[in-house]
Design an enzyme around this catalytic site. Structure first.
Site, PDB file in Angstrom:
ATOM      1  NE  ARG A 100     -23.846 -16.230 -42.200  1.00 40.61           N
ATOM      2  CZ  ARG A 100     -23.402 -16.390 -43.453  1.00 40.61           C
ATOM      3  NH1 ARG A 100     -22.964 -15.344 -44.126  1.00 40.61           N
ATOM      4  NH2 ARG A 100     -23.388 -17.570 -44.024  1.00 40.61           N
ATOM      5  CB  SER A 132      -0.909   0.011   1.235  1.00 43.68           C
ATOM      6  OG  SER A 132      -1.522   1.273   1.401  1.00 43.68           O
TER       7      SER A 132
END
Length: 454
Positions: A315, A276
């Site tokens: 399609r 951190s």
């Protein structure tokens, strides 16, 4: 395919490469080369044309960004690709250029390219899962008798074996690995149907051309074109989503056990990992974070793929294109999670003393059920339950220990003293002995999983 900086953060360079622009375009050229060679072998086009076509099926020869941009205008990436391929062939032989892409259609090219890329993606996932499950099974074997708190509804429940927990993490991953292998054997199919899936242009040569192509590309020949029959393909995608969910479950447990207040597990640290910028004492579970991010995103990707299944007629309009865009995301997330967890478990810190301390801090209350069952054999279940309920309340109020309270209660009750062997009371509160049932189950399942992993 390009990914954002945040996608890159959550996946791996290896998986990005599988689905990057160059790899997909090259897979499309691999399709065109296999098509030309197969058609030449079956006498559909001249052998000289096939040789010329094959000689320029190399993505490095083309302006890939330009092809992608042109594909947006054309409505399919394969259209400008075939156009550029035809131009390249024509530079050598105009007659050969007339045989480019003969009898095929845009979706044949793109679907097969995605199948080829997905095969490579699955190899990465399979290798990663093999490494991860091996690490989990090794740890499980080492910790079969290690006591740890089992927690239900986020609360301490009873004592279990850490090895049992590890086996519970490994088993779904091994099942996923097997399911992916089985489903990929069905879904990794050549797509070759021509304009409306009938291979009409190839006539009676169609099946033979398809077989030759499949052999060259090492794919399965489909029973028929699957332009809008996406069921097998979707089942493969859903297996990746389920796998990601299992990885997320494991990451959830790992991150909870790594919380500072619990501190039973810790991911490896060093070289800036998990640090951190403002709080140097922190040890962030970054591998768990990456896996959880993947698990959080997978349901949306899976839902988008399922939503795209209703493709119109022969399609799809919009839905097939949405599927193509969503598909890689599942694999990017899954592999990122696998690699992250492999890094975590390669250096996982298991604090067995902290596990024991967390058990001891609960004043023996997690052994109440075992004590109740032991007492029930002498005084009946209702009486045993009532006694333990009263004693647990007293222990909570006095901050004592349930074993001591039970011992006193037995000694003070002449009837109980006659019926209960007080020397066995302490055994009921022994954390290692409490792992017995979990250990037995874990040993049996571990043996089976070890055999399956060979």
């Amino acid at each position: 395919m390009s990914v954002s900086i945040f996608d890159s953060f959550l996946t791996t360079p290896e998986m990005i490469k599988v689905f990057d622009d160059t790899s997909i375009v090259q897979a499309m050229f691999d399709f065109e080369e296999a098509l030309a060679n197969a058609e030449a072998a079956e006498g559909v086009i001249p052998e000289a044309a096939a040789r010329t076509i094959a000689s320029v099926c190399n993505a490095q020869l083309y302006d890939i960004p330009a092809i992608i941009q042109a594909g947006r205008r054309a409505g399919a990436l394969a259209i400008p690709l075939v156009k550029e391929l035809t131009k390249a062939v024509a530079l050598t032989n105009q007659e050969s250029a007339t045989h480019v892409h003969w009898g095929s259609t845009s979706q044949d090219v793109l679907d097969t390219a995605m199948v080829l890329a997905t095969r490579e993606a699955l190899k990465l996932i399979d290798d990663g899962l093999g490494e991860l499950t091996a690490q989990l099974l090794k740890l499980a074997d080492q910790h079969l008798s290690t006591p740890v708190l089992a927690r239900t509804l986020m609360q301490p429940a009873q004592v279990t074996s850490f090895g049992f927990k590890l086996v519970g993490w490994a088993a779904p991953l091994m099942r996923a690995r097997e399911q992916l292998r089985e489903q990929s054997a069905r879904a990794l199919q050549l797509q070759l149907g021509g304009a409306v899936g009938t291979l009409a242009v190839l006539g009676d040569k169609g099946p033979a051309v398809a077989q030759r192509m499949a052999d060259a590309l090492q794919l399965k020949v489909a029973d028929a074109a699957w332009h809008t029959q996406r069921d097998e393909w979707m089942r493969l995608g859903m297996e990746v989503a389920v796998l990601t969910g299992s990885l997320g479950k494991m990451a959830t447990d790992l991150s909870l056990m790594a919380q500072g207040e619990i501190a039973e597990l810790a991911e490896p640290s060093g070289n800036g990992r998990g640090g951190s910028s403002a709080m140097p004492h922190k040890r962030n579970p970054v591998s768990s974070m990456i896996a959880l991010a993947a698990a959080n995103r997978a349901p949306q990707h899976a839902a988008a793929l399922l939503a795209a299944m209703g493709q119109q007629h022969e399609r799809g309009l919009g839905n097939w294109q949405a599927e193509l865009a969503e598909w890689p995301a599942l694999f990017l997330g899954a592999h990122g999670a696998i690699k992250a967890l492999n890094e975590a478990f390669a250096g996982l810190i298991v604090d067995t003393r902290r596990m024991r301390r967390n058990i001891d801090a609960l004043q023996g209350l997690v052994f109440a059920e075992a004590a109740s069952i032991y007492l029930a054999s002498a005084i009946g279940r209702p009486n045993a339950h009532a006694l333990l309920e009263k004693l647990t309340q007293r222990v909570v109020e006095t901050q004592g220990h349930l074993a001591d309270a039970l011992t006193v209660a037995i000694k003070e009750d002449p009837q109980l003293s006659k019926q209960i062997d007080i020397s066995k009371i302490q055994d009921l509160f022994d954390p290692v002995q409490a792992t017995g049932a979990a250990r037995a189950l874990a040993e049996r399942q571990l043996k089976s999983l070890q055999q399956d992993s060979r």
